[in-house]
Enzyme design. Structure first.
Site, PDB file in Angstrom:
ATOM      1  N   GLU A  53       0.825  -1.209   0.000  1.00 54.30           N
ATOM      2  CA  GLU A  53       0.000   0.000   0.000  1.00 54.30           C
ATOM      3  C   GLU A  53       0.863   1.264   0.000  1.00 54.30           C
ATOM      4  O   GLU A  53       0.541   2.255  -0.661  1.00 54.30           O
ATOM      5  CB  GLU A  53      -0.919   0.013   1.224  1.00 54.30           C
ATOM      6  CG  GLU A  53      -1.820  -1.212   1.355  1.00 54.30           C
ATOM      7  CD  GLU A  53      -1.221  -2.312   2.210  1.00 54.30           C
ATOM      8  OE1 GLU A  53      -1.943  -2.857   3.058  1.00 54.30           O
ATOM      9  OE2 GLU A  53      -0.023  -2.632   2.027  1.00 54.30           O
ATOM     10  N   CYS A  78      -2.187  -3.704   7.365  1.00 52.04           N
ATOM     11  CA  CYS A  78      -1.782  -3.879   8.762  1.00 52.04           C
ATOM     12  C   CYS A  78      -2.153  -2.648   9.586  1.00 52.04           C
ATOM     13  O   CYS A  78      -2.230  -1.527   9.086  1.00 52.04           O
ATOM     14  CB  CYS A  78      -0.277  -4.160   8.860  1.00 52.04           C
ATOM     15  SG  CYS A  78       0.765  -2.811   8.293  1.00 52.04           S
ATOM     16  N   ALA A 157      12.147 -37.076  -7.925  1.00 53.27           N
ATOM     17  CA  ALA A 157      12.178 -37.508  -9.316  1.00 53.27           C
ATOM     18  C   ALA A 157      12.310 -39.022  -9.333  1.00 53.27           C
ATOM     19  O   ALA A 157      13.101 -39.590  -8.578  1.00 53.27           O
ATOM     20  CB  ALA A 157      13.350 -36.866 -10.049  1.00 53.27           C
ATOM     21  N   TRP A 183      21.359 -38.082 -11.735  1.00 54.93           N
ATOM     22  CA  TRP A 183      20.278 -37.316 -12.349  1.00 54.93           C
ATOM     23  C   TRP A 183      19.324 -38.213 -13.116  1.00 54.93           C
ATOM     24  O   TRP A 183      19.739 -38.983 -13.984  1.00 54.93           O
ATOM     25  CB  TRP A 183      20.847 -36.243 -13.283  1.00 54.93           C
ATOM     26  CG  TRP A 183      21.714 -35.248 -12.578  1.00 54.93           C
ATOM     27  CD1 TRP A 183      23.036 -35.008 -12.787  1.00 54.93           C
ATOM     28  CD2 TRP A 183      21.312 -34.354 -11.536  1.00 54.93           C
ATOM     29  NE1 TRP A 183      23.489 -34.028 -11.938  1.00 54.93           N
ATOM     30  CE2 TRP A 183      22.456 -33.610 -11.161  1.00 54.93           C
ATOM     31  CE3 TRP A 183      20.101 -34.114 -10.875  1.00 54.93           C
ATOM     32  CZ2 TRP A 183      22.431 -32.646 -10.160  1.00 54.93           C
ATOM     33  CZ3 TRP A 183      20.073 -33.151  -9.871  1.00 54.93           C
ATOM     34  CH2 TRP A 183      21.221 -32.438  -9.530  1.00 54.93           C
ATOM     35  N   ARG A 197      13.317 -23.762  -5.277  1.00 57.97           N
ATOM     36  CA  ARG A 197      14.085 -23.552  -4.047  1.00 57.97           C
ATOM     37  C   ARG A 197      14.153 -22.067  -3.686  1.00 57.97           C
ATOM     38  O   ARG A 197      14.099 -21.701  -2.514  1.00 57.97           O
ATOM     39  CB  ARG A 197      15.503 -24.097  -4.215  1.00 57.97           C
ATOM     40  CG  ARG A 197      15.604 -25.607  -4.239  1.00 57.97           C
ATOM     41  CD  ARG A 197      17.047 -26.041  -4.434  1.00 57.97           C
ATOM     42  NE  ARG A 197      17.193 -27.492  -4.484  1.00 57.97           N
ATOM     43  CZ  ARG A 197      18.350 -28.118  -4.660  1.00 57.97           C
ATOM     44  NH1 ARG A 197      19.464 -27.403  -4.813  1.00 57.97           N
ATOM     45  NH2 ARG A 197      18.404 -29.432  -4.693  1.00 57.97           N
ATOM     46  N   LEU A 217      22.359 -27.794  -1.940  1.00 53.09           N
ATOM     47  CA  LEU A 217      20.993 -27.337  -1.634  1.00 53.09           C
ATOM     48  C   LEU A 217      20.843 -25.833  -1.829  1.00 53.09           C
ATOM     49  O   LEU A 217      20.192 -25.143  -1.044  1.00 53.09           O
ATOM     50  CB  LEU A 217      20.594 -27.742  -0.203  1.00 53.09           C
ATOM     51  CG  LEU A 217      20.707 -29.236   0.126  1.00 53.09           C
ATOM     52  CD1 LEU A 217      20.330 -29.495   1.574  1.00 53.09           C
ATOM     53  CD2 LEU A 217      19.840 -30.070  -0.811  1.00 53.09           C
ATOM     54  N   ARG A 220      21.966 -22.353  -7.423  1.00 49.53           N
ATOM     55  CA  ARG A 220      23.010 -21.950  -8.368  1.00 49.53           C
ATOM     56  C   ARG A 220      22.521 -21.889  -9.815  1.00 49.53           C
ATOM     57  O   ARG A 220      23.121 -21.213 -10.646  1.00 49.53           O
ATOM     58  CB  ARG A 220      24.208 -22.899  -8.261  1.00 49.53           C
ATOM     59  CG  ARG A 220      23.902 -24.347  -8.542  1.00 49.53           C
ATOM     60  CD  ARG A 220      25.037 -25.265  -8.106  1.00 49.53           C
ATOM     61  NE  ARG A 220      24.695 -26.685  -8.306  1.00 49.53           N
ATOM     62  CZ  ARG A 220      23.980 -27.392  -7.450  1.00 49.53           C
ATOM     63  NH1 ARG A 220      23.498 -26.816  -6.353  1.00 49.53           N
ATOM     64  NH2 ARG A 220      23.723 -28.663  -7.683  1.00 49.53           N
ATOM     65  N   GLY A 298      15.293 -38.448   0.721  1.00 55.16           N
ATOM     66  CA  GLY A 298      15.154 -39.750   0.085  1.00 55.16           C
ATOM     67  C   GLY A 298      13.777 -40.336   0.327  1.00 55.16           C
ATOM     68  O   GLY A 298      12.897 -39.714   0.932  1.00 55.16           O
TER      69      GLY A 298
END
Length: 354
Positions: A53, A78, A157, A183, A197, A217, A220, A298
């Site tokens: 706002e 708010c 996957a 992969w 991510r 993790l 990149r 996993g």
């Protein structure tokens, strides 16, 4: 009402620009309309910076028009002082006569107080326009405040024959002793995962994934913030040389017994691994103010959350490869799902509404 919906849709579009950068704040977009013309708009970009706002009001060139305008906002303005002043006060100060709100803020600090303050100031307030869409926009924020846990996204996957990783012999034949991911999907799917991510506040994996893949993790392959890393390590087995101990981003190591002291960006927490770990983990993540987590662990880690019915969304890639043997994919009953194609990878997105 149709004209209201038109401008609320624009608010939602604007709000999405902040996905991944506003935590712990919600995604909010705002549009100011005079004589059926947008004269100002804005969105919340980052916690601690001006709200939607405020950005919308500041973008209006002729401020005198505000006294005859309508401000649209996807979430209730708010009414309290946080890192920034209350948005309600700015709306009242600028004498904007009409406010149209998508949905009520579930945060107990706001939760109707902003609406009441605007009405008490003599402003006409309309609430509940595109309410479902506005709730969906902030599914993470709403889950966090209403269910007292993060929004949980399962991701994995699997091969055409239902495996998420090859067996140990096949892995050694392919990589030797090197610890790296195997992969199953194509580069486009992997880039999409990095985009995801950047949108979620945290990422969670189990011990086996950390040991076998030694993952970073991070994001990149995309531009955005790295998620908080959450690692299960019941018996403190993960070597300190692994990427997760590089202190590059906040990392929470969850053990059965804490044997290490916290360091710059690494925090150690303990849970009872003899009990159901899924509800303990969601409680712990809530304590760390984490609103969303993508679980890339996993099969065992993922199945733990499935069996506890503690998940909101599942994003499952089915790659074009056949492994023949290995670690079986988790078992998930897909009640409501959509299919997409990423080149030759099939992506199935399921939602859990239980």
């Amino acid at each position: 009402m149709e004209i209201h919906e038109k401008y609320l849709r624009r608010c939602i579009e604007l709000a999405k620009n902040g996905l991944g950068t506003t935590y712990p704040n919600p995604l909010v977009g705002s549009v100011i309309v005079y004589n059926d013309q947008i004269i100002g708009e804005g969105w919340h970009k980052k916690a601690g910076e001006p709200h939607a706002e405020v950005n919308a009001i500041h973008s209006v060139k002729d401020k005198s028009l505000l006294q005859k305008a309508t401000i649209y906002v996807s979430l209730e303005p708010c009414s309290h002082f946080g890192k920034t002043p209350p948005c309600c006060d700015l709306i009242i100060q600028n004498k904007i006569p009409n406010v149209v709100i998508g949905t009520v803020d579930p945060n107990e600090k706001v939760a109707g107080k902003g609406i009441r303050k605007l009405i008490e100031a003599g402003i006409k307030v309309t609430v509940g326009v595109l309410e479902n869409e506005c709730n969906e926009l902030n599914k993470r924020f709403f889950t966090f405040h209403q269910k007292k846990r993060p929004y949980l996204i399962l991701k994995w996957a699997e091969s055409q024959d239902g495996f998420i990783a090859p067996n140990i012999i096949s892995r050694k034949e392919q990589y030797g002793s090197e610890k790296k991911p195997v992969w199953i999907t194509n580069p486009y799917s992997r880039q999409l995962v990095h985009k995801w991510r950047s949108e979620e506040q945290a990422i969670l994996i189990g011990t086996k994934t950390a040991l076998e893949d030694n993952p970073k993790l991070d994001v990149r392959d995309w531009t955005g913030n790295h998620p908080v890393r959450v690692i299960l390590d019941q018996n403190n087995r993960i070597p300190k040389t692994n990427h997760i101990f590089d202190n590059q981003t906040k990392t929470v190591i969850i053990c059965g017994k804490i044997t290490d002291a916290d360091s710059k960006n690494t925090i150690f927490e303990s849970i009872d691994f003899e009990q159901n770990i899924a509800p303990q983990l969601t409680k712990l993540l809530f304590k760390h103010q984490i609103q969303s987590v993508i679980i890339e662990g996993g099969s065992q880690t993922l199945q733990t959350f499935i069996d506890a019915n503690l998940w909101d969304e599942a994003r499952v890639f089915i790659g074009n490869s056949i492994l023949g043997d290995g670690i079986k994919a988790p078992i998930l009953a897909r009640k409501q799902f959509k299919k997409h194609w990423i080149d030759r990878d099939e992506l199935i997105i399921s939602r859990n509404h239980d």
